[in-house]
Enzyme design. Structure first.
Site, short mmCIF file in Angstrom:
data_model
loop_
_atom_site.label_atom_id
_atom_site.label_comp_id
_atom_site.label_asym_id
_atom_site.label_seq_id
_atom_site.Cartn_x
_atom_site.Cartn_y
_atom_site.Cartn_z
N SER A 214 -26.87 106.95 91.22
CA SER A 214 -27.14 106.42 92.51
C SER A 214 -28.58 106.36 92.56
O SER A 214 -29.41 106.36 91.82
CB SER A 214 -26.65 107.22 93.76
OG SER A 214 -26.69 106.54 94.84
N ASN A 215 -29.18 106.14 94.06
CA ASN A 215 -30.67 106.05 94.08
C ASN A 215 -30.86 106.52 95.77
O ASN A 215 -30.04 107.17 96.15
CB ASN A 215 -31.26 104.80 94.01
CG ASN A 215 -30.50 103.74 94.84
OD1 ASN A 215 -30.64 103.89 96.12
ND2 ASN A 215 -29.62 102.83 94.56
N ARG A 216 -32.16 106.57 95.87
CA ARG A 216 -32.68 107.25 97.22
C ARG A 216 -32.93 106.48 98.35
O ARG A 216 -33.17 106.88 99.38
CB ARG A 216 -34.02 107.98 96.80
CG ARG A 216 -34.06 109.15 95.73
CD ARG A 216 -35.43 109.38 95.63
NE ARG A 216 -36.19 109.87 96.71
CZ ARG A 216 -37.38 109.93 96.61
NH1 ARG A 216 -38.25 109.47 95.63
NH2 ARG A 216 -38.25 110.26 97.73
N SER A 217 -32.17 105.06 98.33
CA SER A 217 -32.02 104.33 99.25
C SER A 217 -31.29 104.91 100.54
O SER A 217 -30.16 105.29 100.46
CB SER A 217 -31.67 102.99 99.05
OG SER A 217 -31.63 102.35 99.98
#
Ligand code: CTP
Length: 404
Positions: A214-217
């Site tokens: 995933s990512n940090r958004s």
């Protein structure tokens, strides 16, 4: 997500009527004061039985108006002064009784007399028992008042003070703010006939049943875009990945997890939209073969094979119909404007919003952003640090200003 400069120095009149939810108005006033609004509170005598005027006086930093004819004070045009003073007004909670009085034109206490004279946008946030809420008299009153331009922030379904569940709980703070933000908006109808589709947040690509890529958004920028489109009168659809932020009110919301799921929903909803704001941080790769059992630790190195996902925005750019407008976002740490211009062109967009998460005040999971707006016609605008909601305001202004 909630901070905004939009309320700064605005005159907001908060009316409180009798109901157990009256205590929730304290949070609303507190929020508005934090945003540097000027707040005046008007309470009915029934409201005063649920929450003390002293509480509201302390939070709003001003005397609370309760009487049409206060002792020891000049009261001649008291009600008109407050009605003329307000830039926006809200009644929260609004009782069955006050909604009936507004509909019938009854002005028999200070609050209803002020509202008889009010000429600014008004939000009404009803709160009452579910059977009172379902009463056709009330529903007729709401329908008629809505036709006159009153903005109704709907109550929620949930546990009621009566000890059972049903619709009637005062809307949560964030919904009240979403509506008040609309009430103070300088261009409340600039997108009134438009359908706006927004994607927000991150995607999660499963590796095995317990792990994801995933990512940090956080989804804050995307949610700000959805709020802003709502405030401008658009009909909004929001597709978002996993996030902890509260859902907005009065828009269609679809929750997804993976890039492929987001693609399938966008494909379905995109043909009907006028503006597509692709704010989501979509994974570019997904595990080639996610496994159904948890991967166990071993001594040896582990290699994951990844396959590219569909570039959703690029696909939309290739399949756009005339009149559709596309807004892309790009997070770039190196040569942001150059790369932004390249993406604008490659994905066939109208505009792109570029930011560099290395700059202090920009990036993931914070309330502010620093962006450069770039239009396909060559127009550029740099926006220094602002709350994300105000950035969203500038994005739509930029798009509308540059549309041919
Ligand atoms: N985007 C998309 N689908 C993807 C990847 C990105 O729709 N699979 C959209 C994003 O929502 C954003 C824009 O494309 O509006 C740019 O995303 P970004 O990740 O910055 O660019 P990429 O094209 O993925 O390029 P890179 O990651 O190499 O910078």
């Amino acid at each position: 997500m909630f901070p905004t400069e939009r309320f700064r120095n605005k005159h907001i009149l908060v009316g409180i009527t009798g109901g157990i939810a009256a205590y929730k108005a304290a949070e609303l006033v507190r929020y508005l004061i934090q945003q540097e609004a000027e707040v005046r509170v008007v309470m009915t005598s029934a409201a005063g039985k649920f929450i003390s005027p002293l509480t509201m006086e302390t939070l709003s930093q001003h005397a609370v108006a309760t009487d049409l004819f206060p002792e020891n004070a000049f009261s001649g045009t008291h009600h008109i002064n407050l009605a003329d003073w307000a830039d926006a007004a809200i009644i929260a909670p609004a009782s069955y009784d006050v909604i009936g009085k507004l509909y019938s034109g009854i002005a028999d206490d200070l609050l209803t007399t002020i509202w008889a004279a009010i000429h600014c946008p008004t939000v009404i946030a009803p709160a009452m028992n579910v059977n009172m809420w379902n009463n056709p008299i009330l529903q007729r009153n709401i329908d008629e008042l809505s036709k006159l331009g009153y903005l109704f922030c709907p109550p929620e379904e949930g546990f009621l003070a009566e000890g059972y569940s049903g619709k009637g709980r005062l809307a949560p703070l964030e919904h009240l703010i979403q509506y008040l933000y609309r009430a103070v908006h300088p261009a409340p109808s600039s997108l009134s006939i438009k359908k706006v589709l927004v994607t927000a947040g991150k995607t999660e690509e499963p590796i095995d049943p317990v792990r994801v890529i995933s990512n940090r958004s956080s989804g804050k920028m995307g949610l700000a875009m959805a709020w802003e489109a709502f405030a401008r009168g658009a009909s909004v659809k929001l597709i978002h990945g996993p996030m902890v932020l509260p859902h907005p009110v009065d828009m269609e919301i679809v929750e997804i997890a993976t890039a492929e799921e987001m693609y399938q929903v966008v494909k379905k909803l995109y043909p009907e939209c006028d503006i597509f704001a692709s704010s989501a941080a979509v994974a570019d790769y997904t595990p080639a073969g996610p496994v159904s059992r948890k991967i166990k630790k071993k001594e040896a190195d582990l290699t994951l094979e990844l396959s590219p996902t569909v570039d959703i925005l690029k696909d939309c750019g290739e399949n756009r119909t005339s009149g559709q407008q596309l807004i892309g976002f790009a997070v770039e740490t190196d040569s942001p404007e150059e790369t932004g211009a390249q993406k604008l062109n490659e994905k066939n967009l109208d505009m792109i919003v570029v930011n560099n998460p290395r700059e202090k005040g920009a990036g993931f999971d914070i309330d502010t952003n620093i962006v450069t707006l770039m239009h396909r016609n060559g127009a550029r605008e740099k926006i220094s640090v602002l709350p994300k909601l105000d950035v969203a305001f500038r994005i739509f202004d930029f798009l509308l200003k540059n549309q041919s």
